[in-house]
Write an enzyme that holds these catalytic residues in place. Structure first.
Site, PDB file in Angstrom:
ATOM      1  N   ASP A  44       0.721  -1.078  -0.079  1.00  0.00           N
ATOM      2  CA  ASP A  44       0.014   0.135  -0.112  1.00  0.00           C
ATOM      3  C   ASP A  44       1.133   1.323  -0.019  1.00  0.00           C
ATOM      4  OD1 ASP A  44       0.605  -0.303   2.427  1.00  0.00           O
ATOM      5  OD2 ASP A  44      -1.290   0.012   3.492  1.00  0.00           O
ATOM      6  N   SER A  45       1.991   1.166   0.037  1.00  0.00           N
ATOM      7  CA  SER A  45       3.183   1.964  -0.043  1.00  0.00           C
ATOM      8  C   SER A  45       2.888   2.831  -1.541  1.00  0.00           C
ATOM      9  CB  SER A  45       4.622   1.887  -0.081  1.00  0.00           C
ATOM     10  OG  SER A  45       4.738   0.904  -1.043  1.00  0.00           O
ATOM     11  N   ASP A  83      -1.103  -6.112  -0.013  1.00  0.00           N
ATOM     12  CA  ASP A  83      -1.207  -5.472   1.102  1.00  0.00           C
ATOM     13  C   ASP A  83      -2.709  -5.172   1.438  1.00  0.00           C
ATOM     14  OD1 ASP A  83       0.692  -4.945   2.726  1.00  0.00           O
ATOM     15  OD2 ASP A  83       1.343  -3.151   1.954  1.00  0.00           O
ATOM     16  N   LYS A 113      -1.145  -9.529   2.633  1.00  0.00           N
ATOM     17  CA  LYS A 113      -0.377  -9.142   3.748  1.00  0.00           C
ATOM     18  C   LYS A 113      -1.297  -8.176   4.583  1.00  0.00           C
ATOM     19  CE  LYS A 113       3.128  -6.028   3.457  1.00  0.00           C
ATOM     20  NZ  LYS A 113       2.978  -5.121   4.475  1.00  0.00           N
ATOM     21  N   GLU A 115      -1.144  -5.696   8.577  1.00  0.00           N
ATOM     22  CA  GLU A 115       0.042  -5.109   9.746  1.00  0.00           C
ATOM     23  C   GLU A 115      -0.718  -5.432  10.916  1.00  0.00           C
ATOM     24  OE1 GLU A 115       0.758  -1.071   8.808  1.00  0.00           O
ATOM     25  OE2 GLU A 115       1.228  -1.563   6.782  1.00  0.00           O
ATOM     26  N   GLU A 182       9.732  -4.776   9.922  1.00  0.00           N
ATOM     27  CA  GLU A 182      10.109  -3.459   9.307  1.00  0.00           C
ATOM     28  C   GLU A 182      10.728  -2.421  10.427  1.00  0.00           C
ATOM     29  OE1 GLU A 182       7.162  -1.403   6.830  1.00  0.00           O
ATOM     30  OE2 GLU A 182       8.506   0.534   6.867  1.00  0.00           O
TER      31      GLU A 182
END
Ligand code: KIV
Length: 259
Positions: A44-45, A83, A113, A115, A182
């Site tokens: 999602d960057s 993401d 993915k 978080e 990260e």
């Protein structure tokens, strides 16, 4: 042969480092796949890299599906992981199943993915895995929590280290097939990598993880601002600027086209 989650786990056993980069469109994905990148993350960057947002928070599920379809068209070999964007999985397990299910049904991605490792996420990972959706976890600096964590290195105190280690263990037990670490200390990343049997993919977590991931725009020198752990292997920002300026000058001086 397409890369599978079993390959990643086997490579951890064999101590063969896993290479991962992010992609947001067809052209980049095709080049990464041709270069033999094992795992292509539609991170999602892309909210910052491709859409011009200042964080990942505004990215929608529709944005992710749109970009993932383009990425998948360029990939033959790599495992494509997508993401789940902010607030498309945290509300409850049903929301997570619907969002992850939509990605898996509408794109050719192999996994999602998410978080975080707090208790609710453990149940979500467990349920998604149970119904057949492979999940990669992500702990340490989790950019969707930027309003709380900032972009600072995580795991600096003993308590914070224990918390992140325990989250990683719980995520593995819940069924995650790999985990992104990260911006945590190198020693913590070593400890997690030794403790888990699933592969750890580091970004700003030292060189002892089972694999490494970078945001491709950072690696190519396309990003306006680099995180402290990124290494630019090219300076595409300057190359593009020079090429476009050259073209513009040639048009204005009637040197392009040549006749
Ligand atoms: O969104 C992303 O690109 C990521 C990587 C930084 C791991 O999550």
């Amino acid at each position: 042969m397409k890369v599978t989650i079993q390959n990643l786990q086997q490579w951890k056993q064999e101590k063969r480092p896993i290479v991962s980069l992010t992609a947001w469109d067809y052209a980049i994905a095709q080049l990464l796949d041709q270069a033999g990148i094992d795992l292509i993350l539609v991170g999602d960057s892309l909210g910052m890299v491709a859409l011009g947002y200042s964080s990942t928070l505004p990215v929608t599920l529709e944005d992710m599906i749109h970009h993932t379809k383009a990425v998948c068209r360029g990939v033959n070999r790599a495992l494509v992981v997508v993401d789940l964007p902010f607030l498309t999985y945290q509300t409850n397990i049903t929301q997570a199943i619907q969002s992850a299910g939509k990605i898996i049904k509408e794109t050719n991605a192999g996994a999602v993915k998410l978080e975080g490792g707090y208790p609710a996420m453990i149940d979500t990972v467990s349920r998604l895995t149970e119904i057949g959706i492979p999940v990669m976890a992500h702990v340490g600096l989790t950019p969707q929590s930027v309003r709380i964590l900032g972009y600072k290195q995580q795991g600096k105190t003993i308590e914070a280290q224990e918390k992140i280690l325990n989250q990683a263990i719980a995520l593995e037990q819940a069924g995650a097939f790999a985990i992104v670490l990260e911006h945590i200390t190198k020693n913590l990343a070593i400890q997690i990598t030794k403790t888990l049997s699933i592969p750890t993919i580091g970004i700003g977590a030292g060189n002892h993880c089972d694999g490494q991931v970078l945001v491709t725009a950072d690696l190519l020198g396309l990003s306006e601002k680099l995180p402290p752990f990124a290494k630019p292997y090219a300076n595409l920002r300057q190359n593009i600027l020079d090429s476009v300026t050259h073209f513009s000058e040639d048009v204005k001086s009637r040197q392009f086209p040549e006749s």
